[in-house]
Design a protein around this motif. Structure first.
Motif, PDB file in Angstrom:
ATOM      1  N   LEU A  33       0.862  -1.296  -0.264  1.00 19.67           N
ATOM      2  CA  LEU A  33       0.119   0.044   0.025  1.00 19.67           C
ATOM      3  C   LEU A  33       0.894   1.132   0.122  1.00 19.67           C
ATOM      4  CD1 LEU A  33      -2.688  -1.078   2.661  1.00 19.67           C
ATOM      5  CD2 LEU A  33      -2.944  -0.966   0.141  1.00 19.67           C
ATOM      6  N   VAL A  34       2.003   1.297   0.747  1.00 27.17           N
ATOM      7  CA  VAL A  34       3.059   2.258   0.753  1.00 27.17           C
ATOM      8  C   VAL A  34       4.387   1.686   0.996  1.00 27.17           C
ATOM      9  CG1 VAL A  34       1.397   4.087   2.071  1.00 27.17           C
ATOM     10  CG2 VAL A  34       2.880   2.691   3.318  1.00 27.17           C
ATOM     11  N   GLY A  81       0.518   1.452  11.267  1.00 24.13           N
ATOM     12  CA  GLY A  81      -0.939   0.595  11.115  1.00 24.13           C
ATOM     13  C   GLY A  81      -0.964  -0.761  11.208  1.00 24.13           C
ATOM     14  N   VAL A  82      -1.815  -1.532  11.809  1.00 25.98           N
ATOM     15  CA  VAL A  82      -1.712  -2.806  11.989  1.00 25.98           C
ATOM     16  C   VAL A  82      -3.362  -3.378  11.211  1.00 25.98           C
ATOM     17  CG1 VAL A  82      -1.775  -5.027  13.664  1.00 25.98           C
ATOM     18  CG2 VAL A  82      -0.360  -2.907  13.914  1.00 25.98           C
ATOM     19  N   MET A  99       2.092   4.860   8.401  1.00 21.15           N
ATOM     20  CA  MET A  99       0.870   5.555   7.947  1.00 21.15           C
ATOM     21  C   MET A  99       1.194   7.140   8.340  1.00 21.15           C
ATOM     22  SD  MET A  99      -2.322   3.326   9.752  1.00 21.15           S
ATOM     23  CE  MET A  99      -3.373   4.775   9.586  1.00 21.15           C
ATOM     24  N   ASN A 100       0.772   7.968   7.348  1.00 19.45           N
ATOM     25  CA  ASN A 100       0.750   9.459   7.580  1.00 19.45           C
ATOM     26  C   ASN A 100      -0.794   9.875   7.589  1.00 19.45           C
ATOM     27  OD1 ASN A 100       3.495  10.222   8.016  1.00 19.45           O
ATOM     28  ND2 ASN A 100       3.778   9.177   6.116  1.00 19.45           N
ATOM     29  N   ASP A 104      -3.731   5.735   4.120  1.00 24.69           N
ATOM     30  CA  ASP A 104      -2.304   4.793   3.780  1.00 24.69           C
ATOM     31  C   ASP A 104      -2.808   3.289   4.062  1.00 24.69           C
ATOM     32  OD1 ASP A 104      -0.850   6.977   2.965  1.00 24.69           O
ATOM     33  OD2 ASP A 104       0.030   7.229   5.140  1.00 24.69           O
ATOM     34  N   ILE A 105      -3.757   3.010   4.905  1.00 24.42           N
ATOM     35  CA  ILE A 105      -4.095   1.486   5.274  1.00 24.42           C
ATOM     36  C   ILE A 105      -5.448   1.242   4.472  1.00 24.42           C
ATOM     37  CG2 ILE A 105      -5.288   2.143   7.437  1.00 24.42           C
ATOM     38  CD1 ILE A 105      -3.265  -0.404   8.410  1.00 24.42           C
ATOM     39  N   ASN A 106      -5.732   1.787   3.538  1.00 23.87           N
ATOM     40  CA  ASN A 106      -7.060   1.585   2.639  1.00 23.87           C
ATOM     41  C   ASN A 106      -6.725   0.390   1.630  1.00 23.87           C
ATOM     42  OD1 ASN A 106      -9.130   1.412   0.983  1.00 23.87           O
ATOM     43  ND2 ASN A 106      -9.366   3.769   0.446  1.00 23.87           N
ATOM     44  N   PHE A 107      -7.037  -0.748   1.963  1.00 23.49           N
ATOM     45  CA  PHE A 107      -6.574  -1.910   0.875  1.00 23.49           C
ATOM     46  C   PHE A 107      -7.466  -1.809  -0.166  1.00 23.49           C
ATOM     47  CE2 PHE A 107      -4.817  -3.298   4.968  1.00 23.49           C
ATOM     48  CZ  PHE A 107      -3.860  -4.161   4.570  1.00 23.49           C
ATOM     49  N   SER A 108      -8.364  -1.231  -0.421  1.00 24.60           N
ATOM     50  CA  SER A 108      -9.255  -1.130  -1.762  1.00 24.60           C
ATOM     51  C   SER A 108      -8.532  -0.027  -3.091  1.00 24.60           C
ATOM     52  CB  SER A 108     -10.673  -0.562  -1.587  1.00 24.60           C
ATOM     53  OG  SER A 108     -10.748   0.635  -1.084  1.00 24.60           O
TER      54      SER A 108
END
Length: 130
Positions: A33-34, A81-82, A99-100, A104-108
């Motif tokens: 993701l990042v 993020g976890v 994550m900022n 950043d933790i959006n899996f879509s």
């Protein structure tokens, strides 16, 4: 049939491993993701996180915490993020995502496609902080 993660653990296929002990391993997600997105995995192949015995579950989380501390030093971010989703590979894995922002933790969202050299460089950077 072995999961792709078991194949990485057994060195049957390559992986950008940043940490390992007798029971757990952490390696870079090849479609992150990042930059710096890691997967933390028990070496025992179990499909669902809540099917782990208490000792393995606790050990996985403590190992992930240690790896997250090094990741935060290696990648500039507000926090790590976890996420545990567990649908894409039938082997327990914890995502650690620098994550900022919540996005950043959006899996879509579309995944990054870093080169092998970029992954190797990131893995080395993280290893140096552990």
């Amino acid at each position: 049939m072995s999961s792709i993660f078991t194949k990485i653990i057994n060195r049957e296929i390559p992986g950008h491993i940043v940490a390992e002990d007798d029971n757990y391993i952490a390696f870079l997600d090849i479609q992150p993701l990042v930059h710096g997105h890691l997967l933390v995995v028990p070496k025992e192949e179990v499909d669902y996180i809540f099917d782990l015995d208490d000792e393995t579950y606790s050990g996985l989380m403590l190992f992930a915490k240690k790896v997250a501390e090094g990741l935060k030093k290696a990648v500039e971010c507000k926090r790590i993020g976890v996420a545990v989703i567990g649908l894409e590979v039938p082997h327990v894995h914890v995502h650690l995502v620098p994550m900022n922002s919540m996005g950043d933790i959006n899996f879509s969202r579309p995944k990054l496609e870093p080169s092998n050299d970029e992954l190797a460089e990131m893995a080395e950077k993280i290893k140096n902080e552990l």
